[in-house]
Design a protein around this motif. Structure first.
Motif, PDB file in Angstrom:
ATOM      1  N   ASP A  85      -0.898  -4.703   0.551  1.00 19.87           N
ATOM      2  CA  ASP A  85      -1.485  -3.717   1.457  1.00 19.87           C
ATOM      3  C   ASP A  85      -0.972  -2.292   1.218  1.00 19.87           C
ATOM      4  OD1 ASP A  85       1.037  -4.550   2.295  1.00 19.87           O
ATOM      5  OD2 ASP A  85       0.623  -4.110   4.394  1.00 19.87           O
ATOM      6  N   LYS A  86      -0.102  -2.105   0.235  1.00 20.28           N
ATOM      7  CA  LYS A  86       0.443  -0.781  -0.071  1.00 20.28           C
ATOM      8  C   LYS A  86       0.220  -0.473  -1.547  1.00 20.28           C
ATOM      9  CE  LYS A  86       4.111  -0.881   3.402  1.00 20.28           C
ATOM     10  NZ  LYS A  86       5.548  -0.764   3.635  1.00 20.28           N
ATOM     11  N   ASN A  90      -4.624   3.435  -1.514  1.00 20.45           N
ATOM     12  CA  ASN A  90      -4.681   3.663  -0.065  1.00 20.45           C
ATOM     13  C   ASN A  90      -3.499   4.499   0.433  1.00 20.45           C
ATOM     14  OD1 ASN A  90      -2.551   1.838   0.122  1.00 20.45           O
ATOM     15  ND2 ASN A  90      -3.766   0.199   0.995  1.00 20.45           N
ATOM     16  N   CYS A  91      -2.948   5.318  -0.470  1.00 19.57           N
ATOM     17  CA  CYS A  91      -1.847   6.223  -0.122  1.00 19.57           C
ATOM     18  C   CYS A  91      -2.400   7.628   0.117  1.00 19.57           C
ATOM     19  CB  CYS A  91      -0.830   6.265  -1.260  1.00 19.57           C
ATOM     20  SG  CYS A  91       0.524   7.433  -0.985  1.00 19.57           S
ATOM     21  N   GLN A  92      -1.844   8.305   1.085  1.00 19.10           N
ATOM     22  CA  GLN A  92      -2.261   9.668   1.434  1.00 19.10           C
ATOM     23  C   GLN A  92      -2.050  10.646   0.271  1.00 19.10           C
ATOM     24  OE1 GLN A  92      -3.721  10.543   4.376  1.00 19.10           O
ATOM     25  NE2 GLN A  92      -3.990  12.600   3.604  1.00 19.10           N
ATOM     26  N   TRP A 122       5.249   5.874  -0.598  1.00 20.08           N
ATOM     27  CA  TRP A 122       3.908   5.505  -0.144  1.00 20.08           C
ATOM     28  C   TRP A 122       3.726   5.867   1.325  1.00 20.08           C
ATOM     29  CZ3 TRP A 122       1.941   2.337   3.633  1.00 20.08           C
ATOM     30  CH2 TRP A 122       0.592   2.032   3.567  1.00 20.08           C
ATOM     31  N   GLN A 124       0.592   5.700   4.365  1.00 21.32           N
ATOM     32  CA  GLN A 124      -0.751   5.205   4.716  1.00 21.32           C
ATOM     33  C   GLN A 124      -1.759   6.340   4.766  1.00 21.32           C
ATOM     34  OE1 GLN A 124      -1.930   1.923   5.356  1.00 21.32           O
ATOM     35  NE2 GLN A 124      -3.861   3.013   5.258  1.00 21.32           N
ATOM     36  N   LYS A 125      -2.898   6.149   4.107  1.00 20.18           N
ATOM     37  CA  LYS A 125      -3.948   7.168   4.073  1.00 20.18           C
ATOM     38  C   LYS A 125      -4.512   7.342   5.495  1.00 20.18           C
ATOM     39  CE  LYS A 125      -6.639   7.522   0.534  1.00 20.18           C
ATOM     40  NZ  LYS A 125      -7.654   7.321  -0.485  1.00 20.18           N
TER      41      LYS A 125
END
Length: 127
Positions: A85-86, A90-92, A122, A124-125
Motif C-alpha cells: 500500500d506504499k 501513490n506518494c505525494q 513516502w 500518502q498522496k
C-alpha cells in the motif's frame, strides 16, 4: 590590540552550521531536479510482450553526484516497495513519467524513480 582567536567551540559550531547548510542546500537542489525522467528497460521485455512496468528498472544513477546518490541511499530508495500500500505511484512527492514504460521522478530524490518503488520519505498522496 584585539585577540582574534577562535575557540574550539566557535570553530565546531561554524563547521556544523556549514555542514547543515550544505545538506539542506543539496536537498533543495535535489527537489528542484526531481522531475528528471530516465528510462531503463530491458529490450527482452518489449520483444516478449511482457508488461513494461514489470521489467522497468530505475536504478541507473550514473548521472548523479555523490551527494544525490547518498540521498537515495539514506532514504533507502528501492525499485520495489516492501509495502503493497506504499508505492511511489501513490506518494505525494512522486512525479509521474510521460509514458508507463519510463521512470518517473521525485520532488525529494533526484534520478529515476520506479512507480512501484519506495523510500522512507513516502507520504500518502492527497486526494
Amino acid at each position: 590590540m584585539e585577540d582574534k582567536r577562535v575557540t574550539r567551540r566557535d570553530f565546531l559550531l561554524r563547521v556544523g552550521a556549514l555542514g547543515l547548510a550544505g545538506i539542506g542546500g543539496s536537498a533543495l537542489l535535489s527537489a528542484c531536479g526531481g522531475g528528471q525522467q530516465q528510462q531503463q528497460q530491458s529490450g527482452a521485455a518489449s520483444e516478449s510482450g511482457t508488461s513494461a512496468s514489470a521489467e522497468l528498472t530505475c536504478t541507473d544513477v550514473s548521472g548523479l553526484t555523490a551527494e544525490e546518490i547518498q540521498m537515495r541511499e539514506s532514504l533507502q530508495y528501492t525499485d520495489h516497495s516492501p509495502y503493497p500500500d506504499k508505492t511511489c505511484a501513490n506518494c505525494q512527492l512522486y512525479v509521474p513519467a510521460e509514458s508507463p514504460d519510463q521512470c518517473g521522478g521525485c520532488q525529494l530524490i533526484k534520478g529515476p524513480i520506479h512507480p512501484n518503488g519506495y523510500c522512507t520519505s513516502w507520504v500518502q498522496k492527497a486526494t
